[in-house]
Write an enzyme that holds these catalytic residues in place. Structure first.
Site, PDB file in Angstrom:
ATOM      1  N   ASP A  30      46.329  -3.403  93.448  1.00 45.02           N
ATOM      2  CA  ASP A  30      47.738  -4.402  93.697  1.00 45.02           C
ATOM      3  C   ASP A  30      47.518  -4.206  95.155  1.00 45.02           C
ATOM      4  OD1 ASP A  30      50.356  -4.941  92.342  1.00 45.02           O
ATOM      5  OD2 ASP A  30      50.268  -4.609  94.543  1.00 45.02           O
ATOM      6  N   ILE A  31      47.933  -5.191  95.994  1.00 37.83           N
ATOM      7  CA  ILE A  31      47.744  -5.491  97.394  1.00 37.83           C
ATOM      8  C   ILE A  31      48.990  -4.539  98.055  1.00 37.83           C
ATOM      9  CG2 ILE A  31      49.241  -7.695  97.531  1.00 37.83           C
ATOM     10  CD1 ILE A  31      46.885  -8.617  99.256  1.00 37.83           C
ATOM     11  N   GLY A  92      62.172  -9.339  86.541  1.00 40.38           N
ATOM     12  CA  GLY A  92      61.589  -9.247  87.959  1.00 40.38           C
ATOM     13  C   GLY A  92      60.193  -9.785  88.369  1.00 40.38           C
ATOM     14  N   GLN A  93      59.608 -10.565  87.469  1.00 41.71           N
ATOM     15  CA  GLN A  93      58.364 -11.012  87.649  1.00 41.71           C
ATOM     16  C   GLN A  93      58.082 -12.083  88.719  1.00 41.71           C
ATOM     17  OE1 GLN A  93      56.824 -12.946  84.154  1.00 41.71           O
ATOM     18  NE2 GLN A  93      54.788 -13.318  84.907  1.00 41.71           N
ATOM     19  N   HIS A  99      50.251 -10.278  83.838  1.00 45.01           N
ATOM     20  CA  HIS A  99      49.698  -8.887  84.131  1.00 45.01           C
ATOM     21  C   HIS A  99      50.307  -7.817  83.917  1.00 45.01           C
ATOM     22  CE1 HIS A  99      52.430 -10.423  87.055  1.00 45.01           C
ATOM     23  NE2 HIS A  99      52.668  -9.133  87.723  1.00 45.01           N
ATOM     24  N   HIS A 101      50.830  -3.987  85.079  1.00 45.78           N
ATOM     25  CA  HIS A 101      50.623  -2.981  86.227  1.00 45.78           C
ATOM     26  C   HIS A 101      50.345  -1.802  85.496  1.00 45.78           C
ATOM     27  CE1 HIS A 101      52.817  -4.916  89.461  1.00 45.78           C
ATOM     28  NE2 HIS A 101      53.422  -5.887  88.485  1.00 45.78           N
TER      29      HIS A 101
HETATM   30  P1  5GP Z   1      55.279  -9.066  89.573  1.00 47.87           P
HETATM   31  O1  5GP Z   1      56.620  -8.720  90.340  1.00 47.87           O
HETATM   32  O2  5GP Z   1      54.937 -10.282  89.423  1.00 47.87           O
HETATM   33  O3  5GP Z   1      55.098  -8.062  88.265  1.00 47.87           O
HETATM   34  O4  5GP Z   1      54.216  -8.278  90.525  1.00 47.87           O
HETATM   35  C1  5GP Z   1      53.357  -9.017  91.086  1.00 47.87           C
HETATM   36  C2  5GP Z   1      52.113  -7.925  91.872  1.00 47.87           C
HETATM   37  O5  5GP Z   1      51.233  -8.805  92.325  1.00 47.87           O
HETATM   38  C3  5GP Z   1      53.174  -7.487  92.975  1.00 47.87           C
HETATM   39  O6  5GP Z   1      52.953  -6.045  92.722  1.00 47.87           O
HETATM   40  C4  5GP Z   1      52.152  -7.968  94.341  1.00 47.87           C
HETATM   41  O7  5GP Z   1      51.947  -6.760  95.248  1.00 47.87           O
HETATM   42  C5  5GP Z   1      50.842  -8.163  93.760  1.00 47.87           C
HETATM   43  N1  5GP Z   1      50.218  -9.284  94.312  1.00 47.87           N
HETATM   44  C6  5GP Z   1      50.619 -10.463  94.853  1.00 47.87           C
HETATM   45  N2  5GP Z   1      49.658 -11.320  95.280  1.00 47.87           N
HETATM   46  C7  5GP Z   1      48.588 -10.591  95.268  1.00 47.87           C
HETATM   47  C8  5GP Z   1      47.332 -10.556  95.766  1.00 47.87           C
HETATM   48  O8  5GP Z   1      46.686 -11.890  96.243  1.00 47.87           O
HETATM   49  N3  5GP Z   1      46.042  -9.784  95.773  1.00 47.87           N
HETATM   50  C9  5GP Z   1      46.673  -8.598  95.092  1.00 47.87           C
HETATM   51  N4  5GP Z   1      45.596  -7.765  95.028  1.00 47.87           N
HETATM   52  N5  5GP Z   1      48.005  -8.358  94.307  1.00 47.87           N
HETATM   53  C10 5GP Z   1      48.786  -9.275  94.530  1.00 47.87           C
END
Ligand code: 5GP
Ligand code: ZN
Length: 116
Positions: A30-31, A92-93, A99, A101
Site C-alpha cells: 500500500d502506498i 469507507g471504500q 481489494h 488489505h
Molecule cells: P480503500 O479505502 O479503498 O479500501 O483503500 C484503498 C487503498 O489503496 C488505500 O490504503 C491507499 O493508500 C491505496 N492506494 C491508493 N492508490 C494507490 C496507488 O496508486 N498505489 C498503491 N500502492 N496504493 C494505493
C-alpha cells in the site's frame, strides 16, 4: 476499466511495489501503509467491490484468501494479521476495484471498531 487505478497497476501502466503476481492476482505494498506490514491483493479482473461479487467469483475469492494468508507469512506476519475489505460508501471504500488489505506488524493491531 480505463480510469481505474488498480486496473492500471494490473496493466502495468503505473508502477507498484509488487510482492506477487500470477495470472489472476497481484499483490503490492500500500502506498500509505497504516502498519509495518500493509499490502493489497487485487484480482486482475475488475470487480467494483465485494458487494458486486457473485458465484462466478467464488474460485477467485478463494484463491485470494489463501494467497493473502501465504503472503502475510512470507512478508513477516508470523503471529497473525488482519484482512480488511472496505466495501462501498459505508465501508469507507476509496478505490472501487475490489481489494484485500493485509495488515500486520510487531504489535497488537488496534481494536476493530472504535466505540463511543
Ligand atoms: P480503500 O479505502 O479503498 O479500501 O483503500 C484503498 C487503498 O489503496 C488505500 O490504503 C491507499 O493508500 C491505496 N492506494 C491508493 N492508490 C494507490 C496507488 O496508486 N498505489 C498503491 N500502492 N496504493 C494505493
Ligand atoms: Zn479496476
Amino acid at each position: 476499466m480505463d480510469n481505474c487505478i488498480f486496473c492500471k497497476i494490473a496493466r502495468k501502466e503505473i508502477p507498484a511495489n509488487k510482492i506477487y503476481e500470477d495470472e489472476h492476482i497481484i499483490a503490492f505494498h500500500d502506498i500509505h501503509p497504516v502498519a509495518p506490514i500493509h499490502f493489497l491483493l487485487i484480482p486482475k479482473l475488475h470487480i467494483d467491490s465485494l458487494a458486486d461479487a457473485d458465484d462466478s467469483h467464488r474460485d477467485l475469492l478463494g484463491r485470494m484468501m489463501v494467497l493473502a494468508s501465504k503472503l502475510a507469512k512470507t512478508q513477516g506476519c508470523n503471529e497473525g494479521f488482519r484482512i480488511i475489505v472496505n466495501t462501498g460508501r459505508i465501508g469507507g471504500q476509496e478505490v472501487f476495484h475490489l481489494h484485500f488489505h493485509v495488515i500486520g506488524g510487531h504489535q497488537h493491531l488496534p481494536g476493530m471498531i472504535h466505540q463511543g
